[in-house]
Structures are given as structure tokens and as C-alpha cells.
Design an enzyme around this catalytic site. Structure first.
Site, PDB file in Angstrom:
ATOM      1  N   LYS A  78       0.854  -1.189   0.000  1.00  0.00           N
ATOM      2  CA  LYS A  78       0.000   0.000   0.000  1.00  0.00           C
ATOM      3  C   LYS A  78       0.894   1.245   0.000  1.00  0.00           C
ATOM      4  O   LYS A  78       1.944   1.260   0.648  1.00  0.00           O
ATOM      5  CB  LYS A  78      -0.884  -0.039   1.256  1.00  0.00           C
ATOM      6  CG  LYS A  78      -1.963   1.041   1.319  1.00  0.00           C
ATOM      7  CD  LYS A  78      -2.844   0.820   2.567  1.00  0.00           C
ATOM      8  CE  LYS A  78      -3.934   1.864   2.703  1.00  0.00           C
ATOM      9  NZ  LYS A  78      -4.782   1.634   3.899  1.00  0.00           N
TER      10      LYS A  78
ATOM     11  N   SER B 100      -9.750   1.518   3.116  1.00  0.00           N
ATOM     12  CA  SER B 100      -8.921   2.352   2.280  1.00  0.00           C
ATOM     13  C   SER B 100      -7.855   1.579   1.507  1.00  0.00           C
ATOM     14  O   SER B 100      -7.289   2.112   0.549  1.00  0.00           O
ATOM     15  CB  SER B 100      -8.224   3.413   3.142  1.00  0.00           C
ATOM     16  OG  SER B 100      -7.332   2.784   4.059  1.00  0.00           O
TER      17      SER B 100
ATOM     18  N   SER C  17      -9.888  -0.962   7.208  1.00  0.00           N
ATOM     19  CA  SER C  17      -9.313  -0.730   5.882  1.00  0.00           C
ATOM     20  C   SER C  17      -8.638  -1.931   5.239  1.00  0.00           C
ATOM     21  O   SER C  17      -8.288  -1.888   4.064  1.00  0.00           O
ATOM     22  CB  SER C  17      -8.308   0.421   5.935  1.00  0.00           C
ATOM     23  OG  SER C  17      -8.996   1.641   6.066  1.00  0.00           O
TER      24      SER C  17
END
Ligand SMILES: [Zn+2]
Lengths: 506, 490
Positions: free
Chosen positions: B81, B156, B180
Site C-alpha cells: 500500500k 482504504s 481498511s
């Protein structure tokens, strides 16, 4: 109308650690090479996290113990949030509602002043709290007037600080200066800070106002002024003096009290060139720093035994040592203060000399006069001074043993110093005896030689004898001088006694 | 068209690499090709550095050829990420604010990945600064759900979930602050885990809400997630909040079923708002556990109704502070035009941050302001302790808590963008694990009538990740949901 002066201080002290409070970067003062002592943590880079420097925390605890503070069993870290270019994270890690220490005091002695006839006094200054925080960096603005970019040096960012907040217990600018002097002495004794004001290791803000006496016996307060960033003791004293005069004049002109319209707390700076304070922020708006506990750090727990352990490591505080010097070595308060105020190494030197000569008063005389004079002349610290305490102690011991006179001892002392200046080596104890022998400075014990010299001198000094008998005691000085000249190394006290005895038999 | 290699399980890939049947360069190339085929449509990646990835793979192959010892993930591509710092690679948090920012250091989890021999294959898209539940808050482009590209993948960690779901990487790392990892794993039909707070170092994880953030793994199966967590977990002296506890070898025990497993079923997670097809799939999963000998027990989490409100006070408060450093002074975006320092701050932050980030910063600034902090921030901390208390009581009765990951399956792009509150509610079941600091995971447990994946959430007491993996694997062995591939990957 008269008034009382009310002063409270906030002092920022840089702790003497090798590395910063939350990262491994050096804390060295290095203004010529900006931004070299930095890492992701103190640059506030995304993702970097602080880790507490345990050694720095111990130094802070030492500081607080020296200030007679209580150490909190639980303390935490809070973020103080504001935007400024020298603050790379947008917040400063500090302590808000649970500082690591609180409720201490420092006793300050104020010497008598012959000029004003003011007697000596002392003041207990209460310490409200002492907390730990990280220092910010330094903004450097273009001063060329060409509007060039400002720059930021983050070498200092993250240096460990202790902020010491006093109660408003100080009553004059002199007391404020004396407090700072005593604080600096304490912190350097404890080895927690070098208190170097030029390098910003000790910085002071002063809160000043007046309590004006009213005819009915009540008092009204003038608006409180915080004078920021005072970076010398002298400037602190001057800034407070100026503030007192300015506030008094303003009050007489306007009558505005604290809390009235126009009577808000304000912030001022000090311009040492003009000797004046100037306004920074007119109306102290309650700045909202939105303090909250820093989620990146864990609280610190301090057990009583951990505090006791740190206490055991601490050297004797200067105030206690001063009192002990007076009682243990029979020093006058003045001499004790002169020695202590020179710093811990100097006081250690004194005690080293006493250890060898067993005579505190003699040692104090020499150290406060001869030694202090010599190191000042040479611009040395006591650690650099060539005559080490055991050598000076041995020299003084020879006086007490009546092996040499004080005058001869001074000659030896001077010789030791000039030799060490030439050879840049510290002289040893044996060198004392070599110099005494070489210069024939040993006290002559030969009573026959002294008696013979006295007889000869008295034989040719009828006038001096008559003067002495007529009550002019000084006349004997010339007689002693002549005998001493004839018998080098004679003890002047013995000679004096023998002359008086001889004259009485004439 | 999916390459046959890309659809193999992680354990198989590791075996093939270890037996030298497969070279990491070929494996990495296969996944790179998969990215090239699909990512234009899916938008899972924000930065790819093919040369760097292939070089890492070549190094692993060379070491293996030389007979040198290898890390447990040697040669396996892992997508990370865009919230994790890696030396020399951009780290933007999918924000204009950090466009062009290249960290000079490795996050601890990145250093651990390298130690384990993993090949970092690319940086994945996300909601800006990890704020969002749909992947739509990326400043660059939204990420799309491979099961239906008109739908959101969750957030997210949108890109990390999609990278694994669409088999563009066998493993990926995400971060989970309120769900997330688990929420997009659930919506994309893969396995995702949020470890216990303190289990994985946060050093180098760009902070959203420091007391809630944890890095965790995405994988196609439970064993893969166990292997990846094993590689990144452990105490880190650079993170004061990381916990000094030994890390069990999860992958060694993952296949051992738990005898006498007691599963708590929280009444509050099966209440109003839960879509019927989601409830049906989750209840069916509970029946599978029952058939395996587990005991189901109703538990109560009475304070869970305050979880979303509590979360949005604590997370935004911390975020308002964590994001203060993006001021245009030292790095990141700086506005072109300004006449004063104040204007420079305002313009730089105004231009650099997206709407959701600004909304959360403002909320946090408000919640911490003098006169309001006691009512909001401090109160939220008190409720947080009550929520943790609920779980402590529940875990005295049961070993794991099971329920839905999200109230509904993936919704359409744009469906909730104008209604932040309804967006916030998609984290309703995942948020309390962050507030309580517990480990939680999402595993595939079925599909809606429209063919959208449904996730089962399992939660355990702090540091009981091993139990979670074993419980998850018990179910996975009995089902084949995790082996299904999204239509676009066929
Ligand atoms: Zn540093």
C-alpha cells in the site's frame, strides 16, 4: 503610592545528552553546518516515530530532584500543536497536564548592599512544575533586506529541554537574576546542563506585574506582561527593570488594572541595545494548542525505588554544600559562597586541598585569593590549573608545620606556576621541597643565630626601641625586618616574640 | 487472460520456487504481465518499478543458484500500500500533498519483507491518507472491484485488496485503522487480517490515526496471510507502541483445527441495516462451524452502537495532528502563490489535500479544541474503554467472535460519495476491533445473487492471531469460496 513587584520565571534548560530526546541524532551545537544532525524522526518525515531517550529522562529527573520537586509516578507525553517552520511535525512533543515533576523550591540568598544599606536577605522561590519537551529548530531569516528566502536549521530540533516554571515569588529584578544564577549553579553542579546561554542552553521568559498599594490598604494588580526569550542574566535583570518602570508610569497615567478593558495579559520582547521592552502580541489571546496525549509514545512510570536510585547518584547540591563548608571547615559564609559559586570542580579542588593540609581556613584563603587570581589571569578553568590540589595542600601543610613561612610559600607557589607555564606540566609535591632547598626558604630553627642577630640589631636601634616603648607598635616592624634579613628563613612570629622578650630585658 | 502461474496458491508457489521448478524472475514477470493486462481497468497500482522488482527477483534466483539460505518469502512478489515508506520509491498516500515525495528510509515492515526475500512488485492505490471506505478518495484514480468494475472494492486499502483479488500479486500489505484491510478483503472475496495493535511495527507507516493503525496482510488464502504476518510481525525498538512478545510460527499451526472451539455471535452485528443475503451467507458459515463441532454462543457488545461515533472523534483528532506536518515547508506540495507564511500554509494545504481529508482534519481540530475536547475527544476515550470492556467480557466466554465484515456487499462507484455518513457506516462491524486493539480477519464466505463476494469476520482477544488463523482455516478447508476467481480474471 508604592507597589510590590511580582515576578515569575519560565526557564528552558537544554539537557546535556549525547543524543536527542526522541532519536539518535547528535545534540552538538553546530550552527555552521545546518541540517546535518537530522534523521527521519527529527525531520518529522511521514511514518517516522519517536522513542524516548531514557538517559535524557534520568537527567530531567535529576534536575527536578535538585529543585526539590516531587517526581510523578506516572507521566505522559502530549502534543502541543501550532504551525511554525521550525516545528517540522506541526506539533511539539511536550507535557501538559501530567508533568513528570512538580512542587519544588529553590532558596536564593541576596547579599547585603553597602551602598543602599540593604541588609542581606533570602527568598524561597517555589517551583510550580518542571516538565520535559523537545526543542524546535531555528529559523534563519534573510537580513540583507533583499527579501530572500528564509531558511530552517533542524540540527536543534528534538534536543531535550526541561521547562521550569516558578510561582510568582520573586520581588525584584535582582532576585530574578540571583535565582537564575543559583539555578545555573545547581544545574552545572548536577551535570545536567552546561547552561551555556550563548548557545541557547538556558533561556528565560519573565512574567512581570505590579501590585499597587491603595490608600485603603488594598492592592491592585497591573496587567501581566510576559517578556520572552531573555538570553542572558543581565538582559533579564534589565528587561524586568524596564518593565517595572514602564508599567508604573503607564499605571499612573491610565490607572488600567489587570482584567480591565485594555488590561489584558500581553507579550513583549526585549531589545538590549535600547534597553527597552517592545510589544510582540498586544492582547494575549488564549492560544489553543489543542493538547492531547501523543499516541506514538507510551507513558513513563517511575517507582519510588527508581527515584531513590537516581537520588543516590546525585552529587551534593550547592546550597547544602555551602552550609556544610561553613560548619565542617569553619569558613565564613562569604568564603563558602565564593568557592561554591565557582562551580563544582572548583569546590572539589578546595576539598582536595583541605584533604592534604587539614586546614579549611588556610585553604580557603589561598583558593579564594591566589588560585582564583591566577586562573582568572590565565583564563583557565580550575581543571586546567597546573597546581593540583594535592600539591597546593602539601605546600599549605608545610606552612602549618612551620617548615616555611607564608611569604616563602607564596614564592614557591609562584615558582611552581612559572615552571609549569614553561614546561606545561603539572608540578609534583617533591618539587616543593626542591624549590625550598634551592632557594634556602626553610625556616631556620637555629635559636642561637636568631638571638645573635637580635642582639646585633637591638644594639644599633636605640631610636626604634624608644619609639616602641613610647607606644609606637609599628616600630617593631623595622626591627623584625632587619633580623629576617640577617637570618634568611626565620619565622617572623618567632622573631617578633624574641625581640619583645629581648627588649624587656634591656 | 490470467496466466496459469498467477492463479496458483501461495504455498504452491513457494514449493515451486524452492524446488527450482520456478524462477522468481519468471514468477515476477508473470504477475507484472497480469498487472499490464488488468490494471488499466482496475486502477490498483499507483507506482510500478519493473526494473527494481525484476532485479530483486534476479537476486533471489542468484542466491538460490549459489545455494545460499533463503528467507521464507524468497522470490514471492508482494504489493504494498502506498502508505508504507520504502527507500528510494515514491510514497504518496494517494495524495497530491505527497506527490513526488521519496522517503530516504525503509519502513520496518518493508525491511522485514526484504529480509524474508520478498519482491516488492508495486505500490497500491488507496483512499487518500487511508481515509475512506471505497477507494474513491484517491487523488489519482479510483480502484475498481474485479468482481464488478462498476463497483467499489472497499477501502482504504483498495489497491492492495484488488491486486490480490485479481491475481496481480499473490500477497499484499495494507493498513487497517477502522476496517481498511478487512472491509476491502470482504468486498473482494479474499483473506485480510488486521493484527493486534502493537503486533506489527508502525515505523514507516504514514500515520492516519496512530492509536488505531496497524499494518496487515492480504492473501488469497489463510495460509498465505499467516505466512505474510509471520514475516512482518514482531517487536521493533523504533516503535514505542510495538509490543515485545514472541511471534508464533502461524504457518506451522494453521492447519491444526481447534477442538472445542467456542464462537461468540454478537447480537449487535446481526441487527438492522444488515443486508439479507449477507446475513444468510454469514449464518451459513456459522452452521459450517457448528458441523465441525464448534459451539455457538450469543454474546453482547452493548457499546458497539457508539463505535462509529467514537471512532470518528478519536481517528480524526489524531489525524488532524498527524497531518499537520504537511505544511509545504519541508517536503511535499507547496503552493506557487502566497504572500505570507500563513497564506503559504493555507494554500499548500488547501491545494494538497482532498475533500475527505479536509473534512476529517476539520472534525479533529474541532474535537480537540478548547471548550470541546472534554465533550468530544475525552468522552470518546472513555467510550473506547467501555468498548474494550465489552470484548474483554465476551472473550471470557468465547474463543472467537464471528459475524459479518460489512452490512452489504460492494456498492456502486459514486453511490455514497455525496453522503459521508452512510459511507462511514460501512465500517460499522470492523471499527470496534481497532478501538479495542484486537486482531480481526475477513475470509470469503459466499456470494450475493449478483455474484459479489461476502466476507466473514473473525475476531479474537489481543495477540490471539494464531487462534484466528486456525479457526479461519477450519472453515476454509470445508469451503471453496476462496478458490473462485473474479470474472475479469478468467
Ligand atoms: Zn534525528
Amino acid at each position: 503610592m508604592s507597589y510590590d513587584v511580582i515576578i515569575g520565571l519560565e526557564v528552558h534548560v537544554q539537557l546535556q545528552t549525547q543524543t536527542k530526546i526522541f532519536c539518535g541524532c547528535s545534540t552538538m551545537f553546530n550552527p555552521d553546518h545546518p541540517n546535518v544532525q537530522t534523521c527521519p524522526v527529527c525531520l518529522g518525515l511521514p511514518g517516522a516515530l519517536p522513542v524516548l531517550n531514557g538517559h535524557g529522562f534520568r537527567l530531567a529527573v535529576k534536575t527536578a530532584l535538585g529543585l526539590n520537586c516531587q517526581i510523578a509516578p506516572y507521566t505522559k507525553w502530549d502534543r502541543k500543536q501550532y504551525f511554525y517552520p521550525d516545528l517540522p511535525k506541526g506539533y511539539q512533543i511536550s507535557q501538559f497536564d501530567l508533568p513528570f515533576s512538580h512542587d519544588g523550591h529553590v532558596d536564593v540568598e541576596i547579599a547585603a548592599d553597602a551602598k543602599s544599606g540593604k541588609a542581606a536577605s533570602s527568598r524561597r522561590v517555589r517551583i510550580l512544575r518542571a516538565h520535559m519537551e523537545e526543542d524546535a529548530g531555528k529559523n534563519m531569516h534573510d537580513e540583507s533586506g533583499h527579501g530572500r528566502d528564509s531558511k530552517v536549521d533542524l540540527n536543534r530540533a528534538g534536543t531535550p529541554l526541561v521547562e521550569i516554571v516558578t510561582e510568582p515569588d520573586l520581588r525584584s529584578s535582582e532576585e530574578a537574576r540571583r535565582f537564575l544564577e543559583e539555578l545555573k549553579l545547581l544545574l552545572t553542579y548536577l551535570d545536567v546542563s552546561d547552561c551555556n546561554m550563548q548557545e541557547g542552553s538556558l533561556r528565560c521568559d519573565a512574567n512581570v506585574n505590579l501590585h499597587v498599594h491603595q490608600p485603603d490598604g488594598s492592592k491592585v494588580a497591573t496587567p501581566i506582561v510576559e517578556v520572552k526569550n531573555l538570553n542572558s542574566f543581565r538582559f533579564t535583570e534589565q528587561a524586568i527593570e524596564h518593565e517595572i518602570a514602564r508599567q508604573w508610569k503607564w499605571f499612573q497615567e491610565t490607572g488600567i488594572k489587570l482584567g480591565d478593558k485594555g488590561g489584558y495579559k500581553s507579550t513583549r520582547g526585549y531589545n538590549p541595545d535600547r534597553g527597552e521592552t517592545y510589544i510582540l502580541r498586544e492582547k494575549e489571546e488564549a492560544a489553543d494548542y489543542r493538547y492531547f496525549p501523543d499516541p506514538d509514545l507510551v507513558p513513563v512510570l517511575m517507582s519510588e525505588s527508581q527515584v531513590a536510585e537516581i537520588r543516590r547518584e546525585m552529587p551534593e547540591a550547592p546550597a547544602l554544600r555551602r552550609t556544610r563548608f561553613e560548619s565542617e571547615y569553619q569558613l565564613t559564609g562569604y568564603d563558602a559562597a565564593v568557592i561554591i559559586d565557582q562551580g563544582r570542580e572548583f569546590a572539589d579542588y578546595f576539598e582536595g586541598v583541605v584533604k592534604s593540609c587539614k586546614d579549611g581556613k588556610q585553604a580557603a584563603n589561598w583558593i579564594t585569593q591566589d588560585v582564583l587570581r591566577e586562573i582568572k589571569q590565565r583564563e583557565q578553568t580550575i581543571a586546567e590549573f597546573a597546581v593540583r590540589p594535592e600539591v597546593l595542600g602539601a605546600l599549605l601543610d608545610r606552612i602549618n608545620q612551620k617548615q616555611i613561612t607564608i611569604k616563602s610559600a607564596r614564592e614557591v607557589f609562584g615558582e611552581l606556576l612559572s615552571e609549569s607555564d614553561e614546561q606545561s606540566a603539572a608540578p609534583s609535591v617533591s618539587r616543593i621541597d626542591e624549590i625550598v632547598a634551592a632557594k634556602g626558604l626553610g625556616i631556620v630553627e637555629d635559636a642561637g643565630a636568631i638571638d645573635a642577630a637580635i642582639a646585633a640589631v637591638l644594639g644599633r636601634s636605640a631610636k626604634a626601641i624608644a619609639d616602641f616603648r613610647g607606644g609606637n607598635e609599628k616600630a617593631i616592624g623595622a626591627l623584625i625586618g632587619q633580623v629576617m634579613k640577617a637570618v634568611k628563613g626565620a619565622d617572623p612570629q618567632t622573631v617578633k616574640e624574641k625581640i619583645i622578650a629581648a627588649m624587656s630585658q634591656l | 487472460m490470467l496466466s496459469p502461474i498467477a492463479s496458483l496458491s501461495l504455498s504452491t508457489l513457494i514449493e515451486k520456487l524452492q524446488s527450482a521448478e520456478l524462477r522468481s524472475v519468471d514468477l515476477t514477470t508473470a504477475f507484472m504481465d497480469s498487472i499490464a493486462d488488468h490494471d488499466a481497468r482496475l486502477g490498483a497500482f499507483v507506482h510500478l518499478d519493473r526494473d527494481v522488482a525484476l532485479q530483486q527477483a534476479a537476486d533471489v534466483d542468484a542466491k538460490r543458484d549459489a545455494g545460499e539460505s533463503q528467507g521464507p518469502l524468497a522470490g514471492i512478489p508482494v504489493a504494498v500500500k502506498d502508505v508504507l515508506c520504502m527507500k528510494g520509491q515514491p510514497a504518496t498516500c494517494a495524495s497530491r500533498m505527497l506527490k513526488g515525495f521519496v522517503p530516504p528510509y525503509d519502513a520496518t515492515v518493508i525491511a522485514k519483507l526484504k529480509q524474508a526475500g520478498a519482491v516488492v512488485i508495486g505500490r497500491t492505490n488507496m483512499d487518500e491518507f487511508a481515509m475512506g471506505s471505497s477507494g474513491e478518495n484517491s487523488a489519482f484514480h479510483p480502484t475498481r472491484n474485479p468482481w464488478d468494475t462498476e463497483r467499489i472494492p472497499g477501502g482504504s486499502s483498495s489497491g492492495s485488496a484488488v491486486a490480490v483479488a485479481a491475481r496481480m500479486a499473490p500477497l499484499s500489505l495494507g493498513s487497517d485503522t477502522g476496517g481498511s484491510i478487512r472491509q476491502p478483503a470482504g468486498l473482494c472475496g479474499i483473506v485480510g487480517m488486521k493484527p493486534t495493535y502493537g503486533r506489527v511495527s508502525r515505523y514507516g507507516l504514514i500515520a492516519y490515526a496512530s492509536s488505531l493503525d496497524q499494518v496487515g496482510p492480504f492473501a488469497t488464502d489463510v495460509t498465505g496471510a499467516a505466512l505474510l504476518l509471520e514475516a512482518i510481525a514482531g517487536h521493533d525498538p523504533l516503535d514505542s507502541t510495538s509490543v515485545n512478545k514472541p511471534v508464533p510460527e502461524y504457518s506451522k499451526t494453521v492447519d491444526h483445527p481447534l477442538a472445542g472451539l467456542k464462537i461468540g455471535v454478537p447480537v449487535e452485528h446481526f441487527a438492522e441495516g444488515l443486508a439479507p443475503d449477507v446475513e444468510k451467507a454469514v449464518r451459513a458459515a456459522l452452521e459450517v462451524y457448528k458441523s465441525l463441532g464448534a459451539e455457538l454462543k450469543e454474546v453482547h457488545l452493548p457499546h458497539s452502537k457508539y463505535a462509529v461515533a467514537t471512532y470518528y472523534l478519536i481517528a480524526t483528532s489524531e489525524a488532524s495532528s498527524n497531518l499537520a506536518r504537511y505544511d509545504g515547508v519541508h517536503y511535499g506540495h507547496r503552493a506557487e502563490k502566497f504572500d505570507s507564511l500563513g497564506e503559504m500554509y493555507e494554500a499548500s494545504r488547501g491545494e494538497g489535500f482532498g475533500d475527505e481529508v479536509k473534512r476529517r482534519i476539520m472534525l479533529g481540530v474541532f474535537a480537540l479544541s478548547a471548550g470541546y475536547a472534554d465533550k468530544y475527544y475525552t468522552k470518546a476515550l472513555q467510550v473506547r474503554r467501555l468498548i474494550r470492556g465489552d470484548f474483554d467480557s465476551a472473550f471470557r466466554e468465547v474463543d472467537v467472535i464471528a459475524g459479518p465484515v460489512t452490512p452489504t456487499a460492494a456498492f456502486k462507484l459514486g453511490e455514497k460519495t455525496s453522503d459521508p455518513l452512510s459511507m462511514y457506516l460501512s465500517d460499522i462491524y470492523t471499527i470496534s476491533a481497532n478501538l479495542a486493539g484486537l486482531p480481526g480477519m475477513s475470509i470469503p464466505c459466499g456470494f450475493t445473487a449478483e455474484g459479489l463476494p461476502i466476507g466473514l469476520q473473525l475476531q479474537a482477544a489481543p495477540f490471539e492471531e494464531e487462534r484466528l488463523f486456525r479457526a479461519a482455516r477450519m472453515y476454509e478447508r470445508e469451503t471453496d469460496w476462496h478458490t473462485r476467481l473474479p470474472p475479469m480474471a478468467h
